[in-house]
Structures are given as C-alpha cells and as structure tokens.
Design an enzyme around this catalytic site. Structure first.
Site, PDB file in Angstrom:
ATOM      1  CD  GLU A 199       4.915  31.202  -9.216  1.00  0.00           C
ATOM      2  OE1 GLU A 199       3.730  31.200  -9.602  1.00  0.00           O
ATOM      3  OE2 GLU A 199       5.799  30.501  -9.741  1.00  0.00           O
ATOM      4  CE  LYS A 210       4.251  33.453 -12.555  1.00  0.00           C
ATOM      5  NZ  LYS A 210       4.538  32.553 -13.684  1.00  0.00           N
TER       6      LYS A 210
END
Length: 297
Positions: free
Chosen positions: A176, A213
C-alpha cells in the site's frame, strides 16, 4: 487447501476487502466517528477494548459475510482477540471472509515528499503467529505526498523488500503506497508510482504474486496495466478521505479495481444504534461498495 481456496476467492471473486485495521493513533478518531467520545475510556486497554467491540459487532453482523466481503484487514490486537469466543481470524473464516493483518508500525517523518514505514524488527515472529491463526495475507502502508521520483522509488523499494519477507512465510502481501489525494501533485505522483511499481513487479524473483492497495488514480484507468500484470493477484483501492459516495463513484471508473475501504465502510455506524439500525446501515454500505467494486466502466 483452505488457503488456496481463499486466495482464489480473493483473487477472482466478486466483492471487496474490508479494512478493520485502525491502529493506536487512529483509534480515538474511529471511536469518535462511532459515537464514543474520549472520556469514555481511562486507559489504552479500555480504548482498544471499545474498538474491538465495534469490530466484533461488524464481523458478527448478518450483513457482513463472504457473499460480498472477500477479506478483512485486521489490526494486530484484533487478530489476537476473540469474536464470539473464537479467535478473530477463525470467526472470519467461518463467515467465508479471508483474514489479513496490518503489519506496519506507522510512518517515518516525511523526506523527499514521502513517508516510509518505520522499522519492523519483530516482523518474522508476527508473521509466524499470524500464519498459525489462519491469516492468509498482510498489509503495509507508506504515504506519498509529492511527485518526487527519488522518494517514490524509495517507498516502492522498501515495500517490495518487506513483501518478499512476507511471501517467505507463505502469506500474500498487500502493498500500500498511498498517494495523498489532497496533494497538488497527485496526478504526477500517480504516474511516477505506476512506473516504479511496474519496474519492481517486472523484477520480482520466483513466481509469487502480490496485491496492490492504491489510491484511486486522478486519471481513470491509469492502473489498468497493473490490474493485468501477471505478478499482481489483485488491485484494491483505499478511500483516502473521499466520502463513501465519492469513493464509489471514482472507483467504478477503474476497471478491475475493487474497494478496500475503512472509514467509507464504517462511517454511518453508531454505538447508540440498536441491532436492526446497525445491521441496516452496515448492509447499505456493503451493498454500495460491492456495487462499485463489481462495476465495469
């Protein structure tokens, strides 16, 4: 076999991943949004007890099932806690929801327009414990505030180094590198991140896959090549400060990206609601996020 089936569902299933991983720094804000003020607890343990009650209520709601929720990202304390007298990962697995664990320990101070992850000296022990509890993957977050090539390259390098440590334990990493959607350089940062992620994915050894992500890009469809990349199991999107309505509208413009929302999922839930109100509000949020995740532009 269970892990393989769950991973296939997360990779190819129709749904989204819930983010239930608010950590110590963000917990008071999450509780306030839930209708619990800071004077409701007298210690950190009591604070975490309250947030665990909220998460337990979400996980045990009839609206929260593997039909639309493919996975759930947990905070370490949530993973180690119990829901309905069972370890939290087991409670999720019984609902057909794949458990993931947030592994980062927060962010360093900004340098070169980014915030790298703090060191994780006990990561191997955490990964071993998580695997033993039935967790199938992890999530690690960095933040990109400016379109600084050197900084973004450092973020991606660190993320992939940690990801390889995760895959060595037989877990699937969710990488992420969040681009701040309020940044004046957001669109350019998206482009640089795409370039750096592509280079890192192309250089991955072995045949392991990662999940990504990412912030919803300023330019719709920018991450199509990541969705199609052979080393990417799935691309999921964070809401990043958008309201649920805004996040769902923007997400639906991007082929193959599914949601992994936190605040946008939980925003309408209140401690004071009775079960019917709570389950209804959660069900509406899940339906809206699911619809945006399966939409094709």
């Amino acid at each position: 076999m269970q892990d393989a089936k769950l991973l296939d569902k997360v990779t190819n299933g129709s749904g989204f991943i819930a983010a239930l991983d608010q950590s110590g720094g963000s917990t008071p804000k999450a509780l306030k949004g839930y209708g619990i003020e800071e004077d409701a607890w007298g210690s950190e343990e009591e604070m975490f007890g309250l947030i665990h009650q909220m998460r337990s209520r979400v996980i045990t709601s009839p609206a929260f099932s593997g039909d639309k929720v493919l996975g759930a990202i947990l905070f370490e304390r949530t993973m180690d806690g119990e829901v309905d007298g069972k370890p939290t990962p087991e409670a999720l697995l019984e609902r057909g929801v794949a458990p993931f664990i947030k592994i980062d320990k927060g962010l360093e101070d900004e340098a070169n327009g980014v915030q790298l992850m703090k060191p994780m000296p006990d990561l191997d022990a955490l990964l071993t414990r998580a695997k033993g509890l039935g967790v199938i993957g992890t999530k690690e977050r960095s933040v990109i505030n400016l379109a600084n090539r050197e900084g973004i390259a450092a973020v991606v390098k660190q993320q992939f180094e940690v990801a390889q440590q995760v895959t060595a334990h037989g877990l699937v990493p969710i990488i992420e590198p969040e681009v701040n959607i309020k940044s004046a350089e957001r669109a350019e940062a998206d482009e640089i991140l795409l370039d750096e992620l592509t280079k890192a994915l192309d250089a991955l050894p072995g045949d392991d896959k990662v999940m990504l992500k990412l912030s919803i890009p300023a330019k719709a469809g920018l991450y199509d090549s990541l969705v199609d990349h052979p080393r990417v199991a799935r691309v999921v999107a964070l809401s990043g400060g958008f309201s649920r309505s805004e996040a769902c509208t923007e997400l639906a413009k991007n082929r193959g990206m599914i949601a992994s929302f936190s605040r946008a999922l939980l925003n309408d839930l209140r401690h004071q609601m009775d079960n019917a109100e709570f389950n209804g509000a959660l069900g509406l949020a899940i339906d809206e996020i699911h619809a945006a995740s399966v939409a094709q532009p």
